[in-house]
Design a protein around this motif. Structure first.
Motif, PDB file in Angstrom:
ATOM      1  N   GLU A 220     -36.520  47.159  -8.291  1.00  0.00           N
ATOM      2  CA  GLU A 220     -35.907  47.552  -9.553  1.00  0.00           C
ATOM      3  C   GLU A 220     -34.617  46.791  -9.791  1.00  0.00           C
ATOM      4  O   GLU A 220     -33.871  46.500  -8.861  1.00  0.00           O
ATOM      5  N   GLN A 221     -34.382  46.476 -11.051  1.00  0.00           N
ATOM      6  CA  GLN A 221     -33.190  45.727 -11.396  1.00  0.00           C
ATOM      7  C   GLN A 221     -31.951  46.613 -11.407  1.00  0.00           C
ATOM      8  O   GLN A 221     -32.018  47.804 -11.693  1.00  0.00           O
ATOM      9  N   ILE A 222     -30.843  45.998 -11.128  1.00  0.00           N
ATOM     10  CA  ILE A 222     -29.544  46.670 -11.182  1.00  0.00           C
ATOM     11  C   ILE A 222     -29.243  47.019 -12.634  1.00  0.00           C
ATOM     12  O   ILE A 222     -29.455  46.197 -13.531  1.00  0.00           O
ATOM     13  N   THR A 223     -28.742  48.226 -12.877  1.00  0.00           N
ATOM     14  CA  THR A 223     -28.432  48.657 -14.238  1.00  0.00           C
ATOM     15  C   THR A 223     -26.938  48.631 -14.538  1.00  0.00           C
ATOM     16  O   THR A 223     -26.536  48.492 -15.686  1.00  0.00           O
ATOM     17  N   HIS A 224     -26.090  48.784 -13.505  1.00  0.00           N
ATOM     18  CA  HIS A 224     -24.636  48.828 -13.680  1.00  0.00           C
ATOM     19  C   HIS A 224     -23.938  48.132 -12.514  1.00  0.00           C
ATOM     20  O   HIS A 224     -24.480  48.105 -11.409  1.00  0.00           O
ATOM     21  N   ILE A 225     -22.746  47.605 -12.778  1.00  0.00           N
ATOM     22  CA  ILE A 225     -21.896  47.050 -11.724  1.00  0.00           C
ATOM     23  C   ILE A 225     -20.533  47.725 -11.802  1.00  0.00           C
ATOM     24  O   ILE A 225     -20.117  48.186 -12.868  1.00  0.00           O
TER      25      ILE A 225
ATOM     26  N   GLY B 104     -38.195  38.835 -21.096  1.00  0.00           N
ATOM     27  CA  GLY B 104     -37.694  40.058 -20.486  1.00  0.00           C
ATOM     28  C   GLY B 104     -36.186  40.183 -20.648  1.00  0.00           C
ATOM     29  O   GLY B 104     -35.525  39.315 -21.225  1.00  0.00           O
ATOM     30  N   LYS B 105     -35.628  41.284 -20.156  1.00  0.00           N
ATOM     31  CA  LYS B 105     -34.188  41.509 -20.273  1.00  0.00           C
ATOM     32  C   LYS B 105     -33.406  40.556 -19.371  1.00  0.00           C
ATOM     33  O   LYS B 105     -33.815  40.286 -18.240  1.00  0.00           O
ATOM     34  N   LYS B 106     -32.274  40.098 -19.880  1.00  0.00           N
ATOM     35  CA  LYS B 106     -31.385  39.271 -19.072  1.00  0.00           C
ATOM     36  C   LYS B 106     -30.834  40.139 -17.948  1.00  0.00           C
ATOM     37  O   LYS B 106     -30.624  41.336 -18.119  1.00  0.00           O
ATOM     38  N   HIS B 107     -30.603  39.530 -16.805  1.00  0.00           N
ATOM     39  CA  HIS B 107     -30.017  40.265 -15.692  1.00  0.00           C
ATOM     40  C   HIS B 107     -29.064  39.354 -14.920  1.00  0.00           C
ATOM     41  O   HIS B 107     -28.929  38.180 -15.244  1.00  0.00           O
ATOM     42  N   LEU B 108     -28.391  39.933 -13.937  1.00  0.00           N
ATOM     43  CA  LEU B 108     -27.399  39.204 -13.155  1.00  0.00           C
ATOM     44  C   LEU B 108     -27.952  38.828 -11.793  1.00  0.00           C
ATOM     45  O   LEU B 108     -28.778  39.538 -11.223  1.00  0.00           O
ATOM     46  N   ARG B 109     -27.433  37.732 -11.277  1.00  0.00           N
ATOM     47  CA  ARG B 109     -27.819  37.304  -9.938  1.00  0.00           C
ATOM     48  C   ARG B 109     -26.627  36.594  -9.306  1.00  0.00           C
ATOM     49  O   ARG B 109     -25.865  35.917  -9.977  1.00  0.00           O
ATOM     50  N   SER B 110     -26.508  36.754  -8.019  1.00  0.00           N
ATOM     51  CA  SER B 110     -25.531  35.961  -7.278  1.00  0.00           C
ATOM     52  C   SER B 110     -26.327  35.035  -6.365  1.00  0.00           C
ATOM     53  O   SER B 110     -27.502  35.268  -6.112  1.00  0.00           O
ATOM     54  N   LEU B 111     -25.692  34.004  -5.904  1.00  0.00           N
ATOM     55  CA  LEU B 111     -26.378  33.109  -4.983  1.00  0.00           C
ATOM     56  C   LEU B 111     -26.670  33.844  -3.691  1.00  0.00           C
ATOM     57  O   LEU B 111     -25.940  34.748  -3.300  1.00  0.00           O
ATOM     58  N   THR B 112     -27.707  33.446  -3.019  1.00  0.00           N
ATOM     59  CA  THR B 112     -28.038  34.078  -1.748  1.00  0.00           C
ATOM     60  C   THR B 112     -27.223  33.446  -0.638  1.00  0.00           C
ATOM     61  O   THR B 112     -26.778  32.312  -0.736  1.00  0.00           O
TER      62      THR B 112
ATOM     63  N   MET C 171      -9.577  33.106 -18.442  1.00  0.00           N
ATOM     64  CA  MET C 171     -10.622  34.085 -18.324  1.00  0.00           C
ATOM     65  C   MET C 171     -10.345  34.958 -17.099  1.00  0.00           C
ATOM     66  O   MET C 171     -10.048  34.456 -16.028  1.00  0.00           O
ATOM     67  N   ALA C 172     -10.464  36.256 -17.288  1.00  0.00           N
ATOM     68  CA  ALA C 172     -10.275  37.196 -16.187  1.00  0.00           C
ATOM     69  C   ALA C 172     -11.485  37.175 -15.260  1.00  0.00           C
ATOM     70  O   ALA C 172     -12.613  36.989 -15.701  1.00  0.00           O
ATOM     71  N   SER C 173     -11.231  37.379 -13.980  1.00  0.00           N
ATOM     72  CA  SER C 173     -12.283  37.349 -12.972  1.00  0.00           C
ATOM     73  C   SER C 173     -12.160  38.599 -12.104  1.00  0.00           C
ATOM     74  O   SER C 173     -11.066  38.923 -11.644  1.00  0.00           O
ATOM     75  N   TYR C 174     -13.280  39.298 -11.870  1.00  0.00           N
ATOM     76  CA  TYR C 174     -13.256  40.552 -11.125  1.00  0.00           C
ATOM     77  C   TYR C 174     -14.285  40.562  -9.997  1.00  0.00           C
ATOM     78  O   TYR C 174     -15.405  40.093 -10.165  1.00  0.00           O
ATOM     79  N   GLN C 175     -13.886  41.153  -8.877  1.00  0.00           N
ATOM     80  CA  GLN C 175     -14.781  41.289  -7.736  1.00  0.00           C
ATOM     81  C   GLN C 175     -15.647  42.526  -7.901  1.00  0.00           C
ATOM     82  O   GLN C 175     -15.147  43.643  -7.989  1.00  0.00           O
ATOM     83  N   VAL C 176     -16.939  42.350  -7.931  1.00  0.00           N
ATOM     84  CA  VAL C 176     -17.883  43.465  -8.016  1.00  0.00           C
ATOM     85  C   VAL C 176     -17.977  44.093  -6.627  1.00  0.00           C
ATOM     86  O   VAL C 176     -18.146  43.394  -5.634  1.00  0.00           O
ATOM     87  N   ASN C 177     -17.829  45.427  -6.555  1.00  0.00           N
ATOM     88  CA  ASN C 177     -17.852  46.088  -5.255  1.00  0.00           C
ATOM     89  C   ASN C 177     -18.889  47.201  -5.149  1.00  0.00           C
ATOM     90  O   ASN C 177     -19.014  47.832  -4.112  1.00  0.00           O
ATOM     91  N   CYS C 178     -19.633  47.444  -6.236  1.00  0.00           N
ATOM     92  CA  CYS C 178     -20.705  48.429  -6.169  1.00  0.00           C
ATOM     93  C   CYS C 178     -21.715  48.157  -7.280  1.00  0.00           C
ATOM     94  O   CYS C 178     -21.415  47.456  -8.244  1.00  0.00           O
ATOM     95  N   ILE C 179     -22.910  48.706  -7.105  1.00  0.00           N
ATOM     96  CA  ILE C 179     -23.983  48.543  -8.086  1.00  0.00           C
ATOM     97  C   ILE C 179     -24.664  49.887  -8.299  1.00  0.00           C
ATOM     98  O   ILE C 179     -24.463  50.826  -7.531  1.00  0.00           O
ATOM     99  N   ASP C 180     -25.482  49.955  -9.339  1.00  0.00           N
ATOM    100  CA  ASP C 180     -26.316  51.129  -9.563  1.00  0.00           C
ATOM    101  C   ASP C 180     -27.670  50.643 -10.044  1.00  0.00           C
ATOM    102  O   ASP C 180     -27.764  49.669 -10.793  1.00  0.00           O
ATOM    103  N   LYS C 181     -28.713  51.278  -9.551  1.00  0.00           N
ATOM    104  CA  LYS C 181     -30.065  51.004 -10.011  1.00  0.00           C
ATOM    105  C   LYS C 181     -30.836  52.308  -9.966  1.00  0.00           C
ATOM    106  O   LYS C 181     -30.432  53.257  -9.286  1.00  0.00           O
ATOM    107  N   PRO C 182     -31.954  52.399 -10.697  1.00  0.00           N
ATOM    108  CA  PRO C 182     -32.672  53.674 -10.795  1.00  0.00           C
ATOM    109  C   PRO C 182     -33.019  54.319  -9.453  1.00  0.00           C
ATOM    110  O   PRO C 182     -32.849  55.509  -9.272  1.00  0.00           O
ATOM    111  N   LYS C 183     -33.512  53.534  -8.508  1.00  0.00           N
ATOM    112  CA  LYS C 183     -33.836  54.051  -7.177  1.00  0.00           C
ATOM    113  C   LYS C 183     -33.039  53.242  -6.168  1.00  0.00           C
ATOM    114  O   LYS C 183     -33.263  52.046  -6.015  1.00  0.00           O
ATOM    115  N   ALA C 184     -32.138  53.871  -5.492  1.00  0.00           N
ATOM    116  CA  ALA C 184     -31.241  53.176  -4.568  1.00  0.00           C
ATOM    117  C   ALA C 184     -31.994  52.384  -3.501  1.00  0.00           C
ATOM    118  O   ALA C 184     -31.578  51.288  -3.137  1.00  0.00           O
TER     119      ALA C 184
END
Length: 95
Positions: A19-24, A73-81, A1-14
């Motif tokens: 608000e939930q993140i819409t894109h990674i 509700g809609k599924k979303h992503l989370r990372s550990l704190t 399985m390929a693994s990628y480092q997320v380095n940015c996000i997008d949400k409706p109001k920065a």
């Protein structure tokens, strides 16, 4: 399985913390431009076990997990704190 480092996000109001993140965004390789996908697409890839996504922290890699709300509700992503108590996704720069 390929693994990628997320380095940015997008949400409706920065500036919103509610608000939930819409894109990674991530890089597939060093010589390719940044790839930006919707959270729904990332959830589908994680659930299909075809790709994994992570955030780099002082403790190393923190993989993203899919959160399935009990109320339908809609599924979303989370990372550990980390020690600061903040979801590490929310600390990333905006797309």
């Amino acid at each position: 399985m390929a693994s990628y480092q997320v380095n940015c996000i997008d949400k409706p109001k920065a500036s919103s913390t509610l608000e939930q993140i819409t894109h990674i965004g991530y890089y597939e390789s060093l010589d390719r431009p940044r790839v930006v996908i919707s959270v729904a697409e990332a959830v589908a890839r994680i659930e299909a076990n075809s790709q994994a996504f992570y955030v780099s922290t002082e403790r190393g890699k923190t993989y993203l997990t899919v959160v399935k709300p009990e109320n339908g509700g809609k599924k979303h992503l989370r990372s550990l704190t980390d020690r600061a108590g903040i979801d590490n996704l929310l600390t990333l720069e905006e797309v």
